[in-house]
Design an enzyme around this catalytic site. Structure first.
Site, PDB file in Angstrom:
ATOM      1  CG  ASN A   1      -1.842   1.110   1.335  1.00  0.00           C
ATOM      2  OD1 ASN A   1      -1.817   2.015   0.495  1.00  0.00           O
ATOM      3  ND2 ASN A   1      -2.686   1.097   2.346  1.00  0.00           N
TER       4      ASN A   1
ATOM      5  NE  ARG B   1      -5.879   1.885  -0.714  1.00  0.00           N
ATOM      6  CZ  ARG B   1      -6.022   2.812   0.228  1.00  0.00           C
ATOM      7  NH1 ARG B   1      -5.097   2.966   1.141  1.00  0.00           N
ATOM      8  NH2 ARG B   1      -7.077   3.560   0.240  1.00  0.00           N
TER       9      ARG B   1
ATOM     10  CG  HIS C   1     -11.942   5.338   1.908  1.00  0.00           C
ATOM     11  ND1 HIS C   1     -12.499   6.448   2.483  1.00  0.00           N
ATOM     12  CD2 HIS C   1     -10.606   5.415   2.114  1.00  0.00           C
ATOM     13  CE1 HIS C   1     -11.529   7.195   3.020  1.00  0.00           C
ATOM     14  NE2 HIS C   1     -10.376   6.591   2.791  1.00  0.00           N
TER      15      HIS C   1
ATOM     16  NE  ARG D   1      -7.585  13.789   0.834  1.00  0.00           N
ATOM     17  CZ  ARG D   1      -7.748  12.472   0.889  1.00  0.00           C
ATOM     18  NH1 ARG D   1      -8.947  11.932   0.875  1.00  0.00           N
ATOM     19  NH2 ARG D   1      -6.693  11.689   0.963  1.00  0.00           N
TER      20      ARG D   1
ATOM     21  CD  GLU E   1      -8.239   0.120   3.831  1.00  0.00           C
ATOM     22  OE1 GLU E   1      -7.608   0.547   4.809  1.00  0.00           O
ATOM     23  OE2 GLU E   1      -8.533   0.832   2.866  1.00  0.00           O
TER      24      GLU E   1
END
Ligand code: ADP
Length: 369
Positions: free
Chosen positions: A7, A65, A154, A215, A357
């Site tokens: 990742n 990923r 996501h 963000r 994940e």
């Protein structure tokens, strides 16, 4: 078989090695890229460190990923030259992510030239969204030809936690309607019906939707135009402000880390209070929107660093939702635990499910072989 899961981000490379199909994690670590840049050249150096740390472990395949799969990838795929080219083309849509993902893939390929490498996309899960959810109301050709549309991100996390609930905790209930809240540094909410994403809060980029660590989330497009046309900011400056200087960090002026902000709230910091209030209110509004999209829900799931660990934030989000069927059991919500757990027994049951994940990437990698 041991599967290496990578990742890669702009500042770090996270990796895990999973023994599959036993689903046993053999190793996990993070390489900070700043350290390796000076030493041995960015991602190539980082991958060298990964394989030094994993010396003696036989790795049979790698799962990567990949943030943006556009509308081309609806599921995970073995990476060949054509797939690599398509991921590269999609870098235009995800300049902050796909180039790092590809760099890690290429460096890993040098260490494992003959093993299969699998791409697992953050966008793929949301490719089931109906056009009414993914289309922006722009001139049609902008949506279809220029592909200015909502993709959602996501997906690996939303798919893992919803799948985990359906497989392990649903008590056999069929056709579940779920709302999953991934609240970490990046944050998004997803509406899932019958196992498929039907809407999610991130859109064309991960900038849309909730307020996040740094963000802004949802913002009038007119505000962006105003900053450029009237404040004289360059597109690069606007991008930096919206991606790196906004959200919890921008409003609170304290930090992008929810733990620091909650401490500041306790100390009476008003800007920190506003940041948390705004954060929770916006999650609550998306939950309301997805209850409307699915005519209710069976379960609400929290995950991600904030979603899994902050009872205070979960309580704030769920405050005042009892007439919609959502209420927390305070004791269960506040209990410290890091396993799957039910925290509300209201008509819509409420759960915390820690995301995994990397495990899902390892499962998909095995599944693609
Ligand atoms: P990423 O999105 O980068 O994978 P995580 O899912 O690990 O990040 O979430 C990181 C965020 O989780 C941190 O910025 C921090 O704000 C938050 N967090 C972690 N533990 C707690 C906690 N106990 N209370 C509140 N927030 C927490």
């Amino acid at each position: 078989m041991n599967i290496l899961v990578l990742n890669a981000g702009s500042s770090s490379l996270k990796f895990e090695i999973w023994d599959m199909p036993a689903e046993r994690r053999v190793m996990q670590d993070t390489i900070e890229l700043q350290d390796t840049v000076q030493r041995a050249g960015g991602m190539t150096g980082a991958l060298k460190s990964v394989f030094e740390k994993a010396a003696g472990i036989q790795v049979g395949a790698a799962g990567h990923r990949i943030v943006h799969g556009g509308d081309r990838f609806r599921s995970s795929v073995v990476i060949d030259a054509e797939v690599e080219k398509q991921i590269e083309e999609l870098s235009a849509l995800a300049p902050l992510h796909n180039p790092h993902n590809l760099e890690a893939y290429r460096a890993a390929r040098q260490h494992l030239p003959n093993a299969p490498h699998v791409a697992v996309f953050d966008t793929a899960f949301h490719q089931t969204m109906p056009p009414r959810a993914w289309a922006y109301a722009l001139p049609y050709e902008y949506v279809t030809e220029k592909k200015i549309r909502r993709y959602g991100f996501h997906g690996i996390s939303h798919r893992y936690v919803s799948g985990q609930f359906a497989a392990v905790h649903s008590g056999g209930r069929a056709h579940l309607r779920m709302i999953t809240c991934h609240l970490g540094n990046g944050c998004s909410v997803c509406a899932i019906e019958g196992g498929e994403s039907i809407d999610t809060s991130m859109g064309f980029t991960p900038l849309e939707g909730l307020s996040m660590g740094t963000r802004s989330g949802d913002l009038a497009a007119g505000a962006v135009l105003y900053l450029i046309q009237h404040e004289g900011l360059s597109p690069e400056e606007v991008s930096r402000i919206l991606n790196n200087e906004s959200g919890l960090k921008g409003l609170s002026g304290v930090s992008n880390d929810m733990r620091d902000i909650l401490k500041a709230v306790e100390g009476g910091n008003e800007r920190a209070s506003l940041a948390v209030d705004n954060f929770c209110y916006r999650v609550r509004k998306y939950i309301g929107a997805y209850l409307a999209a699915m005519n209710g829900a069976d379960v609400l799931i929290f995950t991600g660093g904030i979603g899994e660990n902050s009872a205070a934030v979960r309580a704030r989000i769920c405050e005042g939702l009892s007439s919609l069927g959502i209420a927390l059991d305070d004791g269960a919500n506040e209990a410290a635990d890091n396993t799957d757990r039910q925290i509300g027994t209201s008509a819509i049951s409420v759960w915390v499910i820690p995301t995994k994940e990397e495990l899902l990437i390892a499962r998909d990698t095995l599944g693609c072989l």
